[in-house]
Scaffold this active site. Sequence first.
Site: not given
Length: 349
Positions: A116, A230, A206, A121, A298
């Site tokens: 996307f 993370g 992503d 972006y 998410e």
Amino acid sequence: MQLWNGKTLTVILLSALLLGVLYCYISQSYRVVSLGSVWEEITADGRSEVHIESHQFHLVAPDSLQYKQPSIVSGRTDVVTVTPWLAPVVWEGTFNPVLLDSIYKPQNISVAVTVFAVGKYVMFLKDFLETAEQYFFVGFNVHVYVFTDQPTKMPQVKMGSGRQLTVRSVPSSKRWQEISARRMELIQTLIEEKLRNRTDYIFCLDVDSKFHGRWGTESLGGLVAVIHPGYYRDDRSQFPYERRPQSRAYVGPGQGDFYYCGGAFGGLLQEVHQLAKTCRSNFEADAKEGIEAAWQEESHLNRYMWINKPSKVLSPEYLWQDFKPRNAEVYIVRFSGVVKNYAEIRPNV
Ligand SMILES: *[C@@H]1O[C@H](CO)[C@@H](O)[C@H](O)[C@H]1NC(C)=O
Ligand SMILES: *[C@@H]1O[C@H](CO)[C@@H](O)[C@H](O)[C@H]1NC(C)=O
């Protein structure tokens, strides 16, 4: 002599009940199997044959292939390579890429990718697409679907043989949370309208990321999740799950397995369809009640993957972050989020 006395009747009733339960159980397991492609064929002599087409369960390797002997007693010991529900966790050193490719190559599998690129972006598209050409399922049928509000700004990228690019227009949005929210709906619709019966696997990635190393057949599975870079050393109480019980993305204290990325997931078409459909409907039901989960899709994905266990888990090699120094157990970064300034690229922060 009385044949149908009370005792016999009880036995008959109990047997019928047992058979009923057994039937429900079997049809239930059949439903699960049928997440692969299942079709019924009536043969010339009127028999019915059920075929299960599954890339999962029948792995054929060419007998001519020479490769290193696998060991059953030595291998990686610095990381966990299998989940408690016995799904492999893919790390460098746990698989043989040549062997895997030679198993999947004759199956002529096709892999769809969704990405996307809305608003600013689009600036990430060129690197994403070019590095995908270098590292993502090289030598396989790959069809990349780009969703963007600026189709005219598509970069020119030369696609290799067997590889295709399709651009789909989507409306612009004022809030990045909204863009994120609509992804599941767009994935669901793409599968229903375009991919069904034509594509075996799909990965949803992503765009603000680049490939740096091989991402290939080792990642194939029914439902495939990627461990978020993370949080993978943290206690689950620290995971940023949605913690309000009124949300349909809720994961309570002492619940959850891992924290998975919203930025990369995939698997068999049927599995991803079910995931997208479920997350979308939960998201929309939440929205009707004025709730937006902590990390939008998410959060819903994490709830889904906790209940519907992924059959393959990809280590953080499959979605690292450029700003993070590489940890010792990460021998190779295959795909990584680029450093970005959120204030610059998101319509709202
Ligand atoms: C392999 O799959 C591609 C599309 O996924 C198709 O166009 C091609 O005809 C297939 N080749 C064979 C030999 O089946
Ligand atoms: C896919 O195949 C099924 C069964 O053959 C058929 O009912 C369905 O309409 C097909 N879907 C698409 C999108 O072609």
